[in-house]
Write an enzyme that holds these catalytic residues in place. Structure first.
Site, mmCIF file in Angstrom:
data_model
loop_
_atom_site.group_PDB
_atom_site.id
_atom_site.type_symbol
_atom_site.label_atom_id
_atom_site.label_comp_id
_atom_site.label_asym_id
_atom_site.label_seq_id
_atom_site.Cartn_x
_atom_site.Cartn_y
_atom_site.Cartn_z
ATOM 1 N N GLU A 1 -5.096 1.614 2.340
ATOM 2 C CA GLU A 1 -5.029 0.442 3.231
ATOM 3 C C GLU A 1 -5.213 0.879 4.672
ATOM 4 O O GLU A 1 -5.901 0.220 5.443
ATOM 5 C CB GLU A 1 -3.681 -0.276 3.074
ATOM 6 C CG GLU A 1 -3.610 -1.632 3.782
ATOM 7 C CD GLU A 1 -3.243 -1.549 5.262
ATOM 8 O OE1 GLU A 1 -3.461 -2.527 5.989
ATOM 9 O OE2 GLU A 1 -2.741 -0.491 5.702
ATOM 10 N N GLU A 2 -4.588 2.009 5.030
ATOM 11 C CA GLU A 2 -4.557 2.408 6.441
ATOM 12 C C GLU A 2 -5.950 2.743 6.981
ATOM 13 O O GLU A 2 -6.154 2.779 8.182
ATOM 14 C CB GLU A 2 -3.615 3.611 6.634
ATOM 15 C CG GLU A 2 -2.142 3.306 6.350
ATOM 16 C CD GLU A 2 -1.504 2.414 7.408
ATOM 17 O OE1 GLU A 2 -2.191 1.984 8.343
ATOM 18 O OE2 GLU A 2 -0.297 2.128 7.279
ATOM 19 N N ASP B 1 6.272 0.953 7.187
ATOM 20 C CA ASP B 1 4.866 0.647 6.836
ATOM 21 C C ASP B 1 4.409 1.548 5.705
ATOM 22 O O ASP B 1 3.798 2.576 5.960
ATOM 23 C CB ASP B 1 4.000 0.836 8.083
ATOM 24 C CG ASP B 1 2.554 0.469 7.859
ATOM 25 O OD1 ASP B 1 2.282 -0.238 6.885
ATOM 26 O OD2 ASP B 1 1.709 0.897 8.660
ATOM 27 N N HIS C 1 0.849 -1.201 0.000
ATOM 28 C CA HIS C 1 0.000 0.000 0.000
ATOM 29 C C HIS C 1 0.880 1.245 0.000
ATOM 30 O O HIS C 1 1.904 1.283 0.690
ATOM 31 C CB HIS C 1 -0.992 0.008 1.176
ATOM 32 C CG HIS C 1 -0.391 0.038 2.541
ATOM 33 N ND1 HIS C 1 0.003 1.204 3.151
ATOM 34 C CD2 HIS C 1 -0.121 -0.952 3.436
ATOM 35 C CE1 HIS C 1 0.466 0.928 4.364
ATOM 36 N NE2 HIS C 1 0.418 -0.373 4.561
ATOM 37 N N GLU D 1 3.962 -6.136 4.020
ATOM 38 C CA GLU D 1 3.871 -5.403 5.300
ATOM 39 C C GLU D 1 5.045 -5.817 6.186
ATOM 40 O O GLU D 1 5.547 -6.938 6.077
ATOM 41 C CB GLU D 1 2.558 -5.746 6.021
ATOM 42 C CG GLU D 1 1.306 -5.221 5.347
ATOM 43 C CD GLU D 1 0.990 -3.768 5.673
ATOM 44 O OE1 GLU D 1 1.888 -3.037 6.135
ATOM 45 O OE2 GLU D 1 -0.162 -3.372 5.432
ATOM 46 N N ASP E 1 -0.302 4.379 0.720
ATOM 47 C CA ASP E 1 -0.706 5.406 1.687
ATOM 48 C C ASP E 1 0.030 5.211 3.007
ATOM 49 O O ASP E 1 0.446 4.105 3.345
ATOM 50 C CB ASP E 1 -2.233 5.394 1.918
ATOM 51 C CG ASP E 1 -2.771 4.072 2.441
ATOM 52 O OD1 ASP E 1 -2.302 3.003 1.984
ATOM 53 O OD2 ASP E 1 -3.657 4.087 3.329
HETATM 54 ZN ZN LIG Z 1 0.840 -1.203 6.435
#
Ligand SMILES: [Zn+2]
Length: 440
Positions: free
Chosen positions: A162-163, A128, A95, A187, A97
């Site tokens: 995703e977050e 992340d 992801h 991740e 974001d």
């Molecule tokens: Zn993540």
């Protein structure tokens, strides 16, 4: 399937020469701020798109054919098409974001600088999960440069949002004609190969009472003489009192689940039912929420509680009925709630993550474990305690694992990722993809 003799050795040699390239790649990605606009509407809405365009450029240079499309609110998802004729396909998912940087004064380096210090790269998203994306991109370049025909057998999926609930990956999978056979979500897993995760539901329970004047509450608390005006006045039912009793009952259910619902790769007690948001007031509006009171003289007649409810693999199809049975059993204990049962609403804010439970002996797990071993580390196969986009691939039929780098400061100040770890992860991703596609 076509074996590719000698490619493993070529890949090892390639990484001996080029593994350092992951540093600039991760720094470039970190230095493009891409805060999820749902966290802060004042952030640039184009941050995610800027990252996606950087990734698209990179993939074009590898002869891949990235597709950018607007998933929602003009936020761009990216994928490279998979070859439907291929015997097997694998995708890397990440992801783009990130969560907001928070108070920049609590950072040792500017949060979008990608500063290097002591073998670490610092910045929001380092761990992340722009580090994981950088590792996957370098793995693809290694495959390309060593002469492996990518040809839609290996795909890259980079998604938005995703977050705030996994909506980017959900959207991508809903538009794809078929899901990849295998997917590695990058991740940060501390280099563990995580093959299991619980599912997550957001559920709202709305409890109804009857409003009245708080001045006459005494008539409910202390028995009043029959046929007295006080007795007639004291007929309100305080929904906050009911909710308080309900919350205690839910705590009991949570303790019971912690002892009875277990999975070998997940921590005991993973099946939490956490009350997260509670609103008490009067009536229910069009959204099903009480109008909030600011005057405690009115006895509230409605309370809505939103729970974050985790379930273990295997309970996907039964957990909702089980929770609803619990609510109706609780309601039967009081004449009022027996006649006015609580409302239960699932998928609050459209959120639901299925569980993931990829078999230990799946060939993707084997391919990744053997690659980790071939690079000189001991593979650790574990579970993931939270939820991730891998859940949506698992539900779509892919063998899914989470495998990403070591780091720290996730969602806090001074987020960092280990450079040595990024190098190992990148090498192992390319070796694992090769082994998986060869059917080894
Ligand atoms: Zn993540």
């Amino acid at each position: 399937m076509q074996p590719t003799p000698g490619l493993d050795a070529k890949l090892h040699q390639w990484f001996d020469d080029h593994a350092d390239d992951v540093v600039k790649l991760a720094q470039d990605l970190i230095s493009i701020p891409s805060v999820n606009p749902k966290f802060n509407p004042e952030e640039s809405p184009y941050g995610e798109a800027n990252v996606q365009e950087y990734i698209a450029d990179y993939l074009h240079r590898l002869g891949m054919d990235p597709v950018l499309y607007a998933a929602s609110d003009d936020r761009l998802n990216l994928h490279t098409p998979l070859n439907p004729e291929a015997d097997r396909t694998i995708a890397f998912n990440g992801h783009v974001d990130v969560v907001p940087a928070g108070d920049e004064r609590s950072w040792s380096f500017p949060p979008f600088s990608g500063a290097l210090s002591n073998g670490r790269i610092y910045g929001r998203g380092a761990m992340d999960m722009k580090g994981g994306i950088a590792s996957a991109l370098l793995a693809l370049r290694a495959l390309h440069d060593t002469g492996f025909e990518i040809d839609g057998k290996v795909g890259m999926h980079t998604v938005v949002d995703e977050e705030a609930g996994g909506f980017g990956t959900r959207d991508l999978l809903s538009r794809m004609k078929f899901a990849p056979d295998g997917v590695i979500v990058g991740e940060p897993s501390n280099e563990e190969i995580q093959i299991a995760a619980g599912g997550l539901d957001w559920v709202r329970v709305t409890i109804r009472g009857r409003s009245g004047h708080a001045g006459w509450r005494f008539a409910e608390i202390y028995p009043q003489p029959f046929e007295s005006p006080e007795r007639d006045a004291g007929t309100s039912i305080n929904a906050i009192d009911l909710a308080s009793n309900f919350l205690q009952a839910v705590n009991g259910l949570e303790r019971q689940w912690s002892a009875t619902k277990v999975h070998p790769l997940l921590p005991p007690g993973i099946t939490t039912i956490s009350p997260g948001v509670i609103r008490g007031g009067s009536g229910l509006d069009g959204q099903g929420l009480p109008t909030l009171f600011n005057n405690p003289a009115v006895i509230p007649d409605s309370v809505a509680i939103d729970f974050d409810l985790k379930f273990i693999p295997g309970d996907d199809d039964s957990v909702r009925a089980e929770f609803e049975d619990f609510v109706s059993t609780w309601a039967k204990q009081h004449y009022w709630t027996a006649n006015n049962p609580p409302l239960v609403k699932w998928e609050v804010a459209d959120l639901r993550f299925p569980s993931m439970d990829t078999p230990f002996d799946d060939s993707l797990v084997t391919a990744l474990s053997q690659s980790v071993e071939a690079s000189g580390s001991a593979p650790q196969v574990t579970g993931f305690p939270a939820v991730a986009d891998s859940a949506f691939y698992a539900a779509a039929g892919s063998a899914a694992v989470i495998y990403g780098p070591q780091g720290g400061g996730i969602h806090g100040p001074d987020e960092w990722v280990s450079i040595d770890s990024l190098k190992r992860v990148s090498r192992n991703l390319s070796l694992a993809a090769l082994a998986y596609l060869d059917g080894r």
